[in-house]
Design a protein around this motif. Sequence first.
Motif, short mmCIF file in Angstrom:
data_model
loop_
_atom_site.label_atom_id
_atom_site.label_comp_id
_atom_site.label_asym_id
_atom_site.label_seq_id
_atom_site.Cartn_x
_atom_site.Cartn_y
_atom_site.Cartn_z
N CYS A 83 0.84 -1.20 0.00
CA CYS A 83 0.00 0.00 0.00
C CYS A 83 0.87 1.25 0.00
N TYR A 84 0.35 2.30 -0.60
CA TYR A 84 1.01 3.60 -0.54
C TYR A 84 -0.05 4.69 -0.47
N ASP A 85 0.37 5.85 0.00
CA ASP A 85 -0.50 7.01 0.14
C ASP A 85 -0.42 7.84 -1.14
N ILE A 86 -1.51 7.93 -1.86
CA ILE A 86 -1.55 8.64 -3.14
C ILE A 86 -1.15 10.11 -2.99
N SER A 87 -1.34 10.67 -1.80
CA SER A 87 -1.05 12.09 -1.61
C SER A 87 0.40 12.35 -1.17
N GLN A 88 1.20 11.30 -1.04
CA GLN A 88 2.57 11.45 -0.56
C GLN A 88 3.55 10.75 -1.51
N ARG A 89 4.32 11.51 -2.26
CA ARG A 89 5.27 10.92 -3.21
C ARG A 89 6.28 10.01 -2.51
N LEU A 90 6.72 10.38 -1.30
CA LEU A 90 7.68 9.54 -0.58
C LEU A 90 7.12 8.14 -0.33
N SER A 91 5.83 8.04 -0.10
CA SER A 91 5.19 6.75 0.11
C SER A 91 5.28 5.89 -1.15
N LEU A 92 5.12 6.50 -2.31
CA LEU A 92 5.26 5.78 -3.58
C LEU A 92 6.70 5.33 -3.79
N ILE A 93 7.64 6.19 -3.46
CA ILE A 93 9.07 5.86 -3.59
C ILE A 93 9.43 4.72 -2.64
N ASP A 94 8.94 4.78 -1.39
CA ASP A 94 9.21 3.71 -0.44
C ASP A 94 8.61 2.38 -0.89
N MET A 95 7.45 2.42 -1.52
CA MET A 95 6.83 1.21 -2.04
C MET A 95 7.80 0.53 -3.01
N SER A 110 7.39 -15.61 -2.25
CA SER A 110 7.18 -14.37 -3.00
C SER A 110 7.12 -14.59 -4.51
N ASP A 111 7.70 -15.70 -5.00
CA ASP A 111 7.60 -15.98 -6.42
C ASP A 111 6.27 -16.61 -6.80
N ASN A 112 5.55 -17.13 -5.81
CA ASN A 112 4.27 -17.80 -6.08
C ASN A 112 3.07 -17.01 -5.61
N ALA A 113 3.22 -16.27 -4.52
CA ALA A 113 2.08 -15.51 -3.98
C ALA A 113 1.83 -14.27 -4.83
N PRO A 114 0.59 -13.96 -5.10
CA PRO A 114 0.29 -12.75 -5.86
C PRO A 114 0.70 -11.50 -5.09
N LEU A 115 1.11 -10.49 -5.82
CA LEU A 115 1.50 -9.20 -5.25
C LEU A 115 0.60 -8.14 -5.87
N LEU A 116 -0.17 -7.46 -5.03
CA LEU A 116 -1.04 -6.39 -5.48
C LEU A 116 -0.51 -5.07 -4.97
N VAL A 117 -0.75 -4.01 -5.72
CA VAL A 117 -0.40 -2.66 -5.27
C VAL A 117 -1.69 -1.89 -5.07
N LEU A 118 -1.80 -1.24 -3.91
CA LEU A 118 -3.02 -0.52 -3.56
C LEU A 118 -2.69 0.91 -3.16
N GLY A 119 -3.16 1.85 -3.97
CA GLY A 119 -3.04 3.27 -3.65
C GLY A 119 -4.20 3.68 -2.75
N LEU A 120 -3.89 4.22 -1.59
CA LEU A 120 -4.91 4.63 -0.63
C LEU A 120 -5.00 6.15 -0.56
N LYS A 121 -6.05 6.64 0.03
CA LYS A 121 -6.31 8.08 0.18
C LYS A 121 -6.50 8.77 -1.17
N ILE A 134 0.58 12.48 -8.19
CA ILE A 134 0.80 11.09 -8.59
C ILE A 134 -0.44 10.64 -9.35
N TYR A 135 -0.32 10.59 -10.66
CA TYR A 135 -1.42 10.14 -11.50
C TYR A 135 -1.48 8.61 -11.48
N PRO A 136 -2.66 8.03 -11.70
CA PRO A 136 -2.76 6.57 -11.72
C PRO A 136 -1.82 5.92 -12.73
#
Length: 191
Positions: A83-95, A110-121, A134-136
């Motif tokens: 997850c990352y905070d859509i309103s905070q660029r640092l959160s996207l960078i940390d992701m 980690s090679d078998n489990a699905p990985l989803l990315v979720l933008g919050l706020k 941060i555009y979609p």
Amino acid sequence: MEAQAITILLLGDEGCGKSTFLSRISRGRQNLTGKVPVTLLRDIDQPFVFEVRSRIGEYRFEFHDTSSPESWRLLQPDLVIICYDISQRLSLIDMQRVWVKEVRTTFETSDNAPLLVLGLKRDLRSENDPNGIIYPQEAYRIAAEMRADKYMECSAITGELLSEVFEDICTTAVRTKTDDGGQSDGGCTVM
């Protein structure tokens, strides 16, 4: 028939909205749309358990996040959501720099489990952000570079896209218990 347990781990920076997201979905499917008062769940009550029925069967979703009383590094998740905070660029960078590396180095699956990315706020996305909005499309591109199976975004406060995100999480989680697994055929998909 007993419900199959599915462990779902939410990772992301502190304050990115994970607890609010989990608190909102805990109120039930009927409360996923529109503005509804959100009472935050207590971290000590983790895992947050949701009983879900589908045409395929009954499931017990066990949601954990980084503030879990147990060390999240000891889990063997069936599904990981960064997850990352859509309103905070640092959160996207940390992701991109921190959290995806944590997943790849911590979990054998980690090679078998699905990985989803979720933008919050999503409701806090601002054209006036001094660090640039941060555009979609940008977040989707980064999710694809991370080899995520899906990119999603929503607002737990306003309910915008919350129902769709929950549906995508449920669909992916249920697929983890099939022979094909929950990973996508390749590349990131956007909802």
